[in-house]
Write a protein that holds these residues in place. Structure first.
Motif, PDB file in Angstrom:
ATOM      1  N   MET A   9     -11.890  11.676   2.275  1.00 40.72           N
ATOM      2  CA  MET A   9     -10.993  10.904   1.412  1.00 40.72           C
ATOM      3  C   MET A   9      -9.898  11.815   0.854  1.00 40.72           C
ATOM      4  N   LYS A  10     -10.278  13.011   0.467  1.00 43.82           N
ATOM      5  CA  LYS A  10      -9.296  13.960  -0.068  1.00 43.82           C
ATOM      6  C   LYS A  10      -8.256  14.296   1.002  1.00 43.82           C
ATOM      7  N   ALA A  11      -8.721  14.563   2.225  1.00 42.44           N
ATOM      8  CA  ALA A  11      -7.798  14.852   3.333  1.00 42.44           C
ATOM      9  C   ALA A  11      -6.915  13.638   3.621  1.00 42.44           C
ATOM     10  N   LEU A  12      -7.526  12.451   3.634  1.00 44.09           N
ATOM     11  CA  LEU A  12      -6.761  11.232   3.891  1.00 44.09           C
ATOM     12  C   LEU A  12      -5.694  11.030   2.828  1.00 44.09           C
ATOM     13  N   GLY A  13      -6.033  11.302   1.579  1.00 47.24           N
ATOM     14  CA  GLY A  13      -5.051  11.167   0.498  1.00 47.24           C
ATOM     15  C   GLY A  13      -3.831  12.048   0.720  1.00 47.24           C
ATOM     16  N   SER A  14      -4.072  13.288   1.118  1.00 50.22           N
ATOM     17  CA  SER A  14      -2.957  14.209   1.388  1.00 50.22           C
ATOM     18  C   SER A  14      -2.124  13.739   2.573  1.00 50.22           C
ATOM     19  N   LEU A  15      -2.810  13.299   3.614  1.00 45.90           N
ATOM     20  CA  LEU A  15      -2.089  12.815   4.794  1.00 45.90           C
ATOM     21  C   LEU A  15      -1.268  11.568   4.467  1.00 45.90           C
ATOM     22  N   LEU A  16      -1.844  10.628   3.730  1.00 46.93           N
ATOM     23  CA  LEU A  16      -1.115   9.404   3.373  1.00 46.93           C
ATOM     24  C   LEU A  16       0.133   9.732   2.558  1.00 46.93           C
ATOM     25  N   ARG A  17       0.013  10.669   1.642  1.00 47.06           N
ATOM     26  CA  ARG A  17       1.171  11.086   0.840  1.00 47.06           C
ATOM     27  C   ARG A  17       2.291  11.598   1.747  1.00 47.06           C
ATOM     28  N   THR A  18       1.923  12.440   2.704  1.00 44.76           N
ATOM     29  CA  THR A  18       2.910  12.995   3.641  1.00 44.76           C
ATOM     30  C   THR A  18       3.525  11.888   4.492  1.00 44.76           C
ATOM     31  N   TRP A  19       2.674  11.045   5.062  1.00 44.68           N
ATOM     32  CA  TRP A  19       3.182   9.979   5.938  1.00 44.68           C
ATOM     33  C   TRP A  19       4.050   8.988   5.181  1.00 44.68           C
ATOM     34  N   TYR A  20       3.692   8.693   3.946  1.00 47.64           N
ATOM     35  CA  TYR A  20       4.487   7.761   3.140  1.00 47.64           C
ATOM     36  C   TYR A  20       5.873   8.347   2.887  1.00 47.64           C
ATOM     37  N   SER A  21       5.917   9.634   2.584  1.00 43.80           N
ATOM     38  CA  SER A  21       7.219  10.274   2.320  1.00 43.80           C
ATOM     39  C   SER A  21       8.086  10.324   3.583  1.00 43.80           C
ATOM     40  N   ARG A  22       7.453  10.330   4.745  1.00 45.51           N
ATOM     41  CA  ARG A  22       8.186  10.357   6.025  1.00 45.51           C
ATOM     42  C   ARG A  22       8.454   8.965   6.584  1.00 45.51           C
ATOM     43  N   LYS A  23       8.055   7.939   5.824  1.00 44.58           N
ATOM     44  CA  LYS A  23       8.251   6.535   6.225  1.00 44.58           C
ATOM     45  C   LYS A  23       7.527   6.186   7.532  1.00 44.58           C
ATOM     46  N   CYS A  24       6.358   6.779   7.715  1.00 44.11           N
ATOM     47  CA  CYS A  24       5.527   6.446   8.880  1.00 44.11           C
ATOM     48  C   CYS A  24       4.892   5.079   8.680  1.00 44.11           C
ATOM     49  N   LYS A  25       4.427   4.510   9.762  1.00 50.17           N
ATOM     50  CA  LYS A  25       3.669   3.255   9.716  1.00 50.17           C
ATOM     51  C   LYS A  25       2.286   3.580  10.263  1.00 50.17           C
ATOM     52  N   VAL A  26       1.273   3.394   9.425  1.00 49.12           N
ATOM     53  CA  VAL A  26      -0.056   3.927   9.680  1.00 49.12           C
ATOM     54  C   VAL A  26      -1.068   2.815   9.950  1.00 49.12           C
ATOM     55  N   LEU A  27      -1.845   2.989  11.028  1.00 43.70           N
ATOM     56  CA  LEU A  27      -3.007   2.149  11.301  1.00 43.70           C
ATOM     57  C   LEU A  27      -4.236   2.971  10.947  1.00 43.70           C
ATOM     58  N   LEU A  28      -5.071   2.443  10.061  1.00 43.79           N
ATOM     59  CA  LEU A  28      -6.276   3.140   9.624  1.00 43.79           C
ATOM     60  C   LEU A  28      -7.483   2.315  10.054  1.00 43.79           C
ATOM     61  N   PHE A  29      -8.237   2.856  11.018  1.00 42.97           N
ATOM     62  CA  PHE A  29      -9.364   2.143  11.608  1.00 42.97           C
ATOM     63  C   PHE A  29     -10.695   2.643  11.073  1.00 42.97           C
ATOM     64  N   SER A  30     -11.615   1.711  10.906  1.00 43.54           N
ATOM     65  CA  SER A  30     -12.997   2.034  10.582  1.00 43.54           C
ATOM     66  C   SER A  30     -13.894   1.098  11.377  1.00 43.54           C
ATOM     67  N   TYR A  31     -15.028   1.626  11.805  1.00 49.48           N
ATOM     68  CA  TYR A  31     -16.015   0.812  12.510  1.00 49.48           C
ATOM     69  C   TYR A  31     -16.661  -0.185  11.553  1.00 49.48           C
ATOM     70  N   SER A  32     -16.873   0.230  10.333  1.00 46.23           N
ATOM     71  CA  SER A  32     -17.618  -0.542   9.346  1.00 46.23           C
ATOM     72  C   SER A  32     -16.682  -1.299   8.403  1.00 46.23           C
ATOM     73  N   THR A  33     -16.957  -2.586   8.197  1.00 45.29           N
ATOM     74  CA  THR A  33     -16.152  -3.345   7.230  1.00 45.29           C
ATOM     75  C   THR A  33     -16.472  -2.905   5.809  1.00 45.29           C
ATOM     76  N   GLN A  34     -17.679  -2.406   5.569  1.00 48.47           N
ATOM     77  CA  GLN A  34     -17.971  -1.857   4.241  1.00 48.47           C
ATOM     78  C   GLN A  34     -17.097  -0.634   3.973  1.00 48.47           C
ATOM     79  N   MET A  35     -16.894   0.189   4.996  1.00 43.78           N
ATOM     80  CA  MET A  35     -16.010   1.344   4.824  1.00 43.78           C
ATOM     81  C   MET A  35     -14.571   0.874   4.615  1.00 43.78           C
TER      82      MET A  35
END
Length: 171
Positions: free
Chosen positions: A19-45
């Protein structure tokens, strides 16, 4: 939908290095105006990830097996055409026609599936006719865990498939 407090605490970055790594990556991608698909196998996740990105203040869409076909089309169309759409949470098991997310520039597989075809199909959602961007794929895997074993098994299965179908082995 009201979930218990455990979901809220589980979605906090201090509880999970990924989660910590994802937070840093999302911050970077948001600042670069990326469009992100975030997949999980589990709907609980996906629920936990939804709480996490809510906490971070990101707007997102979500698609899983419970999403109606009519709503799927609207979600996919919004992601592909709306310049402010940043993040799309999806289940790797959500299949069906019309999930062509050609506006994506980043694909993240948060948790791997024992069946490598599920993860490959998820990644392929961004690689469709009409894709005009380079797409970067990330797999977030914690070392020395069952996730790492699942990923190793995926690689083994894919190598076996290559040998069986194409006669290509490592050699």
């Amino acid at each position: 939908v009201r979930r218990d407090r455990n979901f809220w605490s589980q979605s906090h970055a201090t509880a999970c290095g990924k989660m910590k790594a994802l937070g840093s990556l999302l911050r970077t991608w948001y600042s670069r105006k990326c469009k992100v698909l975030l997949f999980s196998y589990s709907t609980q996740m996906l629920d936990i990830l939804g709480d996490f990105v809510d906490r971070k203040g990101y707007r997102y869409s979500r698609l899983d097996g419970s999403t109606s076909h009519a709503k799927r089309s609207a979600l996919v169309n919004d992601f592909n055409t709306n310049p402010s759409a940043f993040l799309f949470l999806l289940s790797t098991r959500a299949g069906g026609l019309g999930i062509n997310l050609v506006a994506a520039t980043v694909v993240v597989v948060f948790d791997p599936n024992w069946n490598p075809s599920h993860d490959m199909q998820a990644m392929d959602r961004a690689y469709r006719i009409g894709q005009r961007h380079d797409v970067h794929v990330y797999r977030l895997i914690t070392s020395n865990t069952v996730e790492e074993k699942i990923y190793q098994r995926q690689l083994y299965k894919q190598a076996q498939e290559s040998v069986a179908l194409h006669g290509r082995g490592e050699g």
